[in-house]
Design a protein around this motif. Structure first.
Motif, PDB file in Angstrom:
ATOM      1  N   SER A   1       0.889  -0.978  -0.166  1.00  0.00           N
ATOM      2  CA  SER A   1       0.321   0.071   0.088  1.00  0.00           C
ATOM      3  C   SER A   1       0.621   0.820   0.044  1.00  0.00           C
ATOM      4  N   ILE A   2       0.096   2.338   0.330  1.00  0.00           N
ATOM      5  CA  ILE A   2       0.946   3.960  -0.091  1.00  0.00           C
ATOM      6  C   ILE A   2       1.637   4.130   1.066  1.00  0.00           C
ATOM      7  N   ASP A   3       0.755   3.158   2.446  1.00  0.00           N
ATOM      8  CA  ASP A   3       1.972   3.112   3.830  1.00  0.00           C
ATOM      9  C   ASP A   3       3.043   2.413   3.427  1.00  0.00           C
ATOM     10  N   ASP A   4       3.193   1.428   3.069  1.00  0.00           N
ATOM     11  CA  ASP A   4       4.236   0.078   2.893  1.00  0.00           C
ATOM     12  C   ASP A   4       5.032   1.380   2.070  1.00  0.00           C
ATOM     13  N   LEU A   5       4.869   1.909   1.057  1.00  0.00           N
ATOM     14  CA  LEU A   5       5.849   2.696   0.243  1.00  0.00           C
ATOM     15  C   LEU A   5       6.497   3.998   1.059  1.00  0.00           C
TER      16      LEU A   5
ATOM     17  N   GLY B   1      10.087   4.380   1.404  1.00  0.00           N
ATOM     18  CA  GLY B   1      10.916   5.023   0.516  1.00  0.00           C
ATOM     19  C   GLY B   1      10.822   5.005  -0.866  1.00  0.00           C
ATOM     20  N   ARG B   2      11.482   3.449  -0.654  1.00  0.00           N
ATOM     21  CA  ARG B   2      11.925   3.726  -2.134  1.00  0.00           C
ATOM     22  C   ARG B   2      11.564   2.295  -2.335  1.00  0.00           C
ATOM     23  N   GLU B   3      10.935   1.988  -3.510  1.00  0.00           N
ATOM     24  CA  GLU B   3      10.417   0.409  -3.751  1.00  0.00           C
ATOM     25  C   GLU B   3      10.914   0.369  -5.299  1.00  0.00           C
ATOM     26  N   PRO B   4      11.347  -1.185  -5.670  1.00  0.00           N
ATOM     27  CA  PRO B   4      11.840  -1.470  -7.190  1.00  0.00           C
ATOM     28  C   PRO B   4      10.098  -2.106  -7.212  1.00  0.00           C
TER      29      PRO B   4
END
Length: 160
Positions: A20-24, A28-31
């Motif tokens: 989710s957006i909270d995980d992002l 901070g940054r995610e492949p």
DNA sequence: GCCAACGTTGGC
DNA sequence: GCCAACGTTGGC
């Protein structure tokens, strides 16, 4: 900063039960791995550039809609999960010397004050020509115009 | 959980 | 190259 091309705008879907957006926000940054659709692949591989704007969209959940803002945070590179035999995204027909699937890193910018639901998006005249609000749309990475981007974010300040 | 819409696969 | 079968997405 020298820019060779104008910033572009994109929308990327994710299922919040998985990411989710909270995980992002936490990471901070995610492949953006696991995309296995050629059209979405082409957008990431060929057209997305660092600094492009990204709206993060929650799909397949109780209230689908736009949840936050991110940005393209890397050039495109081969999705490493396609070569991992134990990954659910493993693709045995993809070859390291000619990778089939590509991705970009996505960097968190901010969460919206409130989720802008699909029902609201469908009611926006500015989005009439976007595949986002078309029935049966299954594209998980899609381009937005600057007008789409502005119209969606303008909703944030309004009452639903 | 249902089902419409769509992309992909594979037989011919 | 066509198209039916199949698998997946995603709203409801």
């Amino acid at each position: 900063m020298s820019s060779k091309r104008a910033q572009r705008y994109w929308l990327m879907k994710t299922e919040p039960d998985g990411f989710s957006i909270d995980d992002l926000a936490r990471r901070g940054r995610e492949p953006w791995d696991g995309v296995r659709n050629y059209q979405a692949r082409n957008f990431m591989r060929d057209e997305m550039k660092p600094g492009d704007g990204v709206l993060i969209y929650h799909s397949a959940c109780a209230t689908p809609g736009v949840a936050g803002i991110a940005e393209v945070a890397s050039d495109s590179y081969p999705d490493p999960t396609q070569f991992r035999r134990n990954s659910k995204y493993f693709d045995e027909s993809s070859r390291p010397d000619e990778p089939r699937w590509w991705l970009v890193d996505v960097g968190f910018v901010r969460k919206l004050d409130r989720l802008i639901g699909l029902d609201e998006l469908k009611a926006l005249p500015a989005l009439e020509d976007s595949p986002l609000v078309r029935r049966g749309n299954r594209l998980s990475v899609l381009p937005l115009t600057a007008a789409h981007w502005r119209a969606i974010l303008a909703q944030e300040k309004k009452n639903p």
